[in-house]
Write a protein that holds these residues in place. Structure first.
Motif, PDB file in Angstrom:
ATOM      1  N   ILE A 201      54.406 -37.201 -72.596  1.00 18.86           N
ATOM      2  CA  ILE A 201      53.389 -36.157 -72.498  1.00 18.86           C
ATOM      3  C   ILE A 201      53.533 -35.384 -71.193  1.00 18.86           C
ATOM      4  O   ILE A 201      53.963 -35.928 -70.172  1.00 18.86           O
ATOM      5  N   ASN A 202      53.167 -34.122 -71.263  1.00 17.73           N
ATOM      6  CA  ASN A 202      52.854 -33.369 -70.058  1.00 17.73           C
ATOM      7  C   ASN A 202      51.414 -33.673 -69.686  1.00 17.73           C
ATOM      8  O   ASN A 202      50.589 -33.995 -70.547  1.00 17.73           O
ATOM      9  N   VAL A 203      51.111 -33.567 -68.419  1.00 16.07           N
ATOM     10  CA  VAL A 203      49.771 -33.896 -67.936  1.00 16.07           C
ATOM     11  C   VAL A 203      49.266 -32.756 -67.073  1.00 16.07           C
ATOM     12  O   VAL A 203      49.986 -32.243 -66.208  1.00 16.07           O
ATOM     13  N   THR A 204      48.038 -32.351 -67.322  1.00 14.80           N
ATOM     14  CA  THR A 204      47.401 -31.342 -66.491  1.00 14.80           C
ATOM     15  C   THR A 204      46.055 -31.878 -66.009  1.00 14.80           C
ATOM     16  O   THR A 204      45.715 -33.036 -66.259  1.00 14.80           O
ATOM     17  N   ALA A 205      45.303 -31.038 -65.299  1.00 15.89           N
ATOM     18  CA  ALA A 205      44.029 -31.481 -64.722  1.00 15.89           C
ATOM     19  C   ALA A 205      43.095 -32.010 -65.811  1.00 15.89           C
ATOM     20  O   ALA A 205      43.085 -31.496 -66.927  1.00 15.89           O
ATOM     21  N   PRO A 206      42.367 -33.088 -65.537  1.00 13.26           N
ATOM     22  CA  PRO A 206      42.208 -33.771 -64.241  1.00 13.26           C
ATOM     23  C   PRO A 206      42.980 -35.083 -64.134  1.00 13.26           C
ATOM     24  O   PRO A 206      42.585 -35.970 -63.378  1.00 13.26           O
ATOM     25  N   HIS A 207      44.082 -35.218 -64.878  1.00 11.91           N
ATOM     26  CA  HIS A 207      44.714 -36.532 -65.027  1.00 11.91           C
ATOM     27  C   HIS A 207      46.016 -36.714 -64.252  1.00 11.91           C
ATOM     28  O   HIS A 207      46.665 -37.759 -64.389  1.00 11.91           O
ATOM     29  N   LYS A 208      46.428 -35.761 -63.439  1.00  9.96           N
ATOM     30  CA  LYS A 208      47.755 -35.845 -62.826  1.00  9.96           C
ATOM     31  C   LYS A 208      47.898 -37.016 -61.852  1.00  9.96           C
ATOM     32  O   LYS A 208      48.937 -37.679 -61.811  1.00  9.96           O
ATOM     33  N   GLU A 209      46.875 -37.277 -61.069  1.00 17.28           N
ATOM     34  CA  GLU A 209      46.964 -38.390 -60.121  1.00 17.28           C
ATOM     35  C   GLU A 209      46.919 -39.727 -60.861  1.00 17.28           C
ATOM     36  O   GLU A 209      47.630 -40.673 -60.498  1.00 17.28           O
ATOM     37  N   THR A 210      46.104 -39.811 -61.908  1.00 16.13           N
ATOM     38  CA  THR A 210      46.054 -41.032 -62.722  1.00 16.13           C
ATOM     39  C   THR A 210      47.390 -41.276 -63.393  1.00 16.13           C
ATOM     40  O   THR A 210      47.845 -42.419 -63.503  1.00 16.13           O
ATOM     41  N   ALA A 211      48.037 -40.208 -63.840  1.00 13.85           N
ATOM     42  CA  ALA A 211      49.346 -40.338 -64.487  1.00 13.85           C
ATOM     43  C   ALA A 211      50.344 -40.998 -63.551  1.00 13.85           C
ATOM     44  O   ALA A 211      51.107 -41.892 -63.956  1.00 13.85           O
ATOM     45  N   LEU A 212      50.345 -40.607 -62.297  1.00 12.94           N
ATOM     46  CA  LEU A 212      51.252 -41.214 -61.325  1.00 12.94           C
ATOM     47  C   LEU A 212      50.915 -42.692 -61.135  1.00 12.94           C
ATOM     48  O   LEU A 212      51.805 -43.543 -61.079  1.00 12.94           O
ATOM     49  N   ALA A 213      49.637 -43.003 -61.070  1.00 11.74           N
ATOM     50  CA  ALA A 213      49.212 -44.382 -60.830  1.00 11.74           C
ATOM     51  C   ALA A 213      49.553 -45.307 -62.005  1.00 11.74           C
ATOM     52  O   ALA A 213      49.819 -46.499 -61.805  1.00 11.74           O
ATOM     53  N   LEU A 214      49.560 -44.780 -63.219  1.00 13.50           N
ATOM     54  CA  LEU A 214      49.804 -45.607 -64.403  1.00 13.50           C
ATOM     55  C   LEU A 214      51.285 -45.874 -64.644  1.00 13.50           C
ATOM     56  O   LEU A 214      51.641 -46.790 -65.393  1.00 13.50           O
ATOM     57  N   ALA A 215      52.153 -45.110 -64.019  1.00 13.17           N
ATOM     58  CA  ALA A 215      53.584 -45.228 -64.280  1.00 13.17           C
ATOM     59  C   ALA A 215      54.171 -46.495 -63.664  1.00 13.17           C
ATOM     60  O   ALA A 215      53.665 -47.030 -62.673  1.00 13.17           O
ATOM     61  N   ASP A 216      55.264 -46.956 -64.252  1.00 12.76           N
ATOM     62  CA  ASP A 216      55.990 -48.100 -63.704  1.00 12.76           C
ATOM     63  C   ASP A 216      56.816 -47.695 -62.492  1.00 12.76           C
ATOM     64  O   ASP A 216      56.997 -48.476 -61.556  1.00 12.76           O
ATOM     65  N   PHE A 217      57.354 -46.481 -62.529  1.00 13.57           N
ATOM     66  CA  PHE A 217      58.073 -45.956 -61.372  1.00 13.57           C
ATOM     67  C   PHE A 217      58.022 -44.429 -61.436  1.00 13.57           C
ATOM     68  O   PHE A 217      57.633 -43.848 -62.450  1.00 13.57           O
ATOM     69  N   ALA A 218      58.373 -43.806 -60.333  1.00 12.83           N
ATOM     70  CA  ALA A 218      58.229 -42.360 -60.231  1.00 12.83           C
ATOM     71  C   ALA A 218      59.423 -41.752 -59.514  1.00 12.83           C
ATOM     72  O   ALA A 218      60.087 -42.412 -58.699  1.00 12.83           O
TER      73      ALA A 218
END
Length: 274
Positions: free
Chosen positions: A62-79
């Motif tokens: 998925i692409n992610v836009t506001a307000p979930h961008k910071e949560t998306a980073l936190a949920l990932a296994d790596f970045a």
């Protein structure tokens, strides 16, 4: 790629997004059996459940836009390094069975500046960012990597601008409206508010970008045009960040298709609606 697959964009609100139009056009041009949908999770828990669908293979990403961008980073296994620098992610996808977070916003910003302001030398003059939220942070990371000699953050809340400047360190600093004086070659609005400083402070040849693409000609860009400056709209950034996301999701580059013309036609249709 075996059989139909599904990707999409998640945000709240999301009904205005042109991402489904753009990605669907690329899918059709590429002859791929896939779909790209809009998702509007009601809250962070709903977004987390949506991300779980990537882990189970129900979605390819998925692409992610506001307000979930910071949560998306936190949920990932790596970045990626880019996502870590931006402090947020606008792309989530599986890589070798693990959830990867990436940020393509900065690439979209730099591509549209190169396209709509080709005379702009990012390494020659200071850049001014209006705003101090997640979008501003992605812009700072991109411009810093591009060699901007100084990046000045202008925000209604001084403490937020100062806090963001501290994250990056020099050449990033908090500033007031005087940030537009003298040698600033670029202004980028990543602010929600429609307020902006006096553009007459900018030198001739400066470029002014607004990340917003609805409307395409924002009051900021209209003021820039009236002042004889170079306006840069947010639609180019949207398309620029979408290209690497499409490649990540569907395993091939986005087709050579004039999706900007399709997006402009859709924007015109929406404006014509009562």
């Amino acid at each position: 790629m075996n059989g139909p697959v599904t990707a999409g964009v998640a945000g709240r609100p999301i009904g205005h997004s042109l991402s489904p139009l753009i990605h669907s056009a690329w899918l059709q041009a590429a002859g791929l059996a896939g779909q790209y949908l809009a998702f509007e999770p009601a809250d962070e828990a709903g977004f987390t459940r949506l991300v779980d669908r990537i882990r189970t293979g129900d979605l390819i990403g998925i692409n992610v836009t506001a307000p979930h961008k910071e949560t998306a980073l936190a949920l990932a296994d790596f970045a990626t390094d880019t996502a870590r620098a931006a402090g947020s992610a606008n792309v989530l996808a599986l890589l070798d069975g693990h959830l990867l977070a990436d940020s393509t916003d900065g690439r979209g910003l730099l591509e549209t500046l190169a396209d709509q302001a080709p005379g702009l030398d990012l390494s020659a003059r200071a850049a001014v960012i209006l705003g101090a939220g997640g979008a501003a942070r992605a812009a700072v990371a991109a411009l810093r990597a591009a060699g901007a000699p100084e990046i000045r953050l202008v925000n209604r809340t001084w403490a937020r601008a100062e806090a963001l400047a501290e994250v990056f360190g020099p050449p990033v600093r908090a500033a007031g409206p005087e940030a537009l004086d003298g040698d600033a070659g670029l202004v980028v609005s990543a602010a929600v508010s429609g307020d902006f400083p006096d553009l007459s402070r900018l030198p001739a040849g400066a470029a002014v970008m607004d990340m917003t693409y609805m409307p395409l000609e924002t009051p900021l860009l209209a003021a820039a045009r009236a002042a004889g400056l170079t306006p840069v709209d947010g639609l180019g950034m949207l398309i620029g960040q979408a290209r690497p996301a499409f490649a990540r999701f569907f395993g091939r580059p986005a087709p050579d298709l004039d999706v900007r013309a399709l997006a402009l036609a859709e924007l015109a249709r929406r404006e014509a609606q009562p």
